[in-house]
Motif scaffolding. Structure first.
Motif, PDB file in Angstrom:
ATOM      1  N   UNK A   4       0.833  -1.194   0.000  1.00 21.35           N
ATOM      2  CA  UNK A   4       0.000   0.000   0.000  1.00 21.35           C
ATOM      3  C   UNK A   4       0.869   1.245   0.000  1.00 21.35           C
ATOM      4  N   UNK A   5       0.332   2.305  -0.629  1.00 20.37           N
ATOM      5  CA  UNK A   5       1.015   3.586  -0.684  1.00 20.37           C
ATOM      6  C   UNK A   5       0.075   4.662  -0.181  1.00 20.37           C
ATOM      7  N   UNK A   6       0.607   5.658   0.467  1.00 16.91           N
ATOM      8  CA  UNK A   6      -0.158   6.842   0.832  1.00 16.91           C
ATOM      9  C   UNK A   6       0.512   8.004   0.112  1.00 16.91           C
ATOM     10  N   UNK A   7      -0.148   8.507  -0.926  1.00 10.76           N
ATOM     11  CA  UNK A   7       0.509   9.523  -1.749  1.00 10.76           C
ATOM     12  C   UNK A   7      -0.084  10.913  -1.558  1.00 10.76           C
ATOM     13  N   UNK A   8      -1.294  11.018  -1.040  1.00 10.12           N
ATOM     14  CA  UNK A   8      -1.913  12.294  -0.671  1.00 10.12           C
ATOM     15  C   UNK A   8      -1.658  13.445  -1.607  1.00 10.12           C
ATOM     16  N   UNK A   9      -1.047  14.503  -1.074  1.00 12.38           N
ATOM     17  CA  UNK A   9      -0.815  15.724  -1.854  1.00 12.38           C
ATOM     18  C   UNK A   9       0.142  15.504  -3.017  1.00 12.38           C
ATOM     19  N   UNK A  10       0.941  14.471  -2.931  1.00 12.26           N
ATOM     20  CA  UNK A  10       1.825  14.149  -4.040  1.00 12.26           C
ATOM     21  C   UNK A  10       1.056  13.867  -5.318  1.00 12.26           C
ATOM     22  N   UNK A  11      -0.143  13.310  -5.187  1.00 15.31           N
ATOM     23  CA  UNK A  11      -0.972  13.033  -6.359  1.00 15.31           C
ATOM     24  C   UNK A  11      -1.563  14.309  -6.940  1.00 15.31           C
ATOM     25  N   UNK A  12      -1.672  15.351  -6.142  1.00 10.00           N
ATOM     26  CA  UNK A  12      -2.158  16.628  -6.666  1.00 10.00           C
ATOM     27  C   UNK A  12      -1.019  17.346  -7.389  1.00 10.00           C
ATOM     28  N   UNK A  13       0.165  17.301  -6.817  1.00  9.83           N
ATOM     29  CA  UNK A  13       1.285  17.980  -7.463  1.00  9.83           C
ATOM     30  C   UNK A  13       1.771  17.222  -8.693  1.00  9.83           C
ATOM     31  N   UNK A  14       1.507  15.923  -8.751  1.00  7.98           N
ATOM     32  CA  UNK A  14       1.844  15.113  -9.920  1.00  7.98           C
ATOM     33  C   UNK A  14       0.712  14.112 -10.133  1.00  7.98           C
ATOM     34  N   UNK A  15      -0.290  14.450 -10.961  1.00  8.80           N
ATOM     35  CA  UNK A  15      -1.439  13.576 -11.153  1.00  8.80           C
ATOM     36  C   UNK A  15      -1.098  12.191 -11.705  1.00  8.80           C
ATOM     37  N   UNK A  16       0.120  12.013 -12.187  1.00  8.89           N
ATOM     38  CA  UNK A  16       0.529  10.737 -12.764  1.00  8.89           C
ATOM     39  C   UNK A  16       1.455   9.958 -11.833  1.00  8.89           C
ATOM     40  N   UNK A  27       3.089   7.283 -19.625  1.00  8.15           N
ATOM     41  CA  UNK A  27       2.904   6.966 -21.036  1.00  8.15           C
ATOM     42  C   UNK A  27       2.226   8.130 -21.753  1.00  8.15           C
ATOM     43  N   UNK A  28       2.540   8.267 -23.020  1.00  2.84           N
ATOM     44  CA  UNK A  28       1.896   9.288 -23.831  1.00  2.84           C
ATOM     45  C   UNK A  28       2.487  10.669 -23.623  1.00  2.84           C
ATOM     46  N   UNK A  29       1.799  11.644 -24.161  1.00  2.00           N
ATOM     47  CA  UNK A  29       2.213  13.044 -24.108  1.00  2.00           C
ATOM     48  C   UNK A  29       1.831  13.618 -22.744  1.00  2.00           C
ATOM     49  N   UNK A  30       2.806  13.794 -21.886  1.00  2.00           N
ATOM     50  CA  UNK A  30       2.559  14.256 -20.511  1.00  2.00           C
ATOM     51  C   UNK A  30       1.829  15.603 -20.486  1.00  2.00           C
ATOM     52  N   UNK A  31       2.255  16.550 -21.316  1.00  2.69           N
ATOM     53  CA  UNK A  31       1.634  17.872 -21.315  1.00  2.69           C
ATOM     54  C   UNK A  31       0.176  17.808 -21.742  1.00  2.69           C
ATOM     55  N   UNK A  32      -0.117  17.035 -22.771  1.00  3.32           N
ATOM     56  CA  UNK A  32      -1.500  16.902 -23.240  1.00  3.32           C
ATOM     57  C   UNK A  32      -2.358  16.208 -22.185  1.00  3.32           C
ATOM     58  N   UNK A  33      -1.815  15.206 -21.544  1.00  7.93           N
ATOM     59  CA  UNK A  33      -2.563  14.499 -20.504  1.00  7.93           C
ATOM     60  C   UNK A  33      -2.796  15.395 -19.295  1.00  7.93           C
ATOM     61  N   UNK A  34      -1.796  16.201 -18.950  1.00  3.55           N
ATOM     62  CA  UNK A  34      -1.950  17.112 -17.823  1.00  3.55           C
ATOM     63  C   UNK A  34      -3.029  18.145 -18.123  1.00  3.55           C
ATOM     64  N   UNK A  35      -3.030  18.662 -19.329  1.00  3.00           N
ATOM     65  CA  UNK A  35      -4.063  19.627 -19.732  1.00  3.00           C
ATOM     66  C   UNK A  35      -5.449  18.987 -19.664  1.00  3.00           C
TER      67      UNK A  35
END
Length: 97
Positions: A4-16, A27-35
């Motif tokens: 198990x992982x607890x990623x909390x705010x880390x998932x907000x600062x890096x959604x991937x 995977x894929x185009x990080x900028x397009x996925x972030x947008x």
């Protein structure tokens, strides 16, 4: 060996983050996925929250973490933090993304 992982705010600062932990890369185009991620979150907040002030508060909080992913864009991040309308927010977010 970690179950198990607890990623909390880390998932907000890096959604991937979960994908990076599991696969070792995004995977894929990080900028397009972030947008796309940002746009979906923004649409969801606009549909679920009552009024632009609530939407702005939530999105600005997200950017307080997500902004670390955009070094060199401090001026645009400050403009986003000062946005008083959804239109001003959208323009600032578009410049960052």
């Amino acid at each position: 060996s970690i179950d198990e992982w607890m990623i909390g705010r880390g998932a907000i600062s890096n959604p991937f983050l979960a994908e990076e932990i599991k696969a070792g890369a995004v995977s894929g185009d990080r900028e397009a996925r972030l947008r796309a991620w940002h746009d979906e979150l923004y649409r969801s907040y606009r549909g679920a929250l009552c009024g632009p002030a609530h939407v702005l508060d939530k999105m600005k909080e997200v950017w307080s973490y997500l902004g670390a992913s955009f070094p060199g864009r401090q001026r645009q991040l400050e403009r986003l933090a000062r946005a008083k309308t959804l239109e001003a927010y959208e323009a600032a977010a578009a410049q960052i993304l």
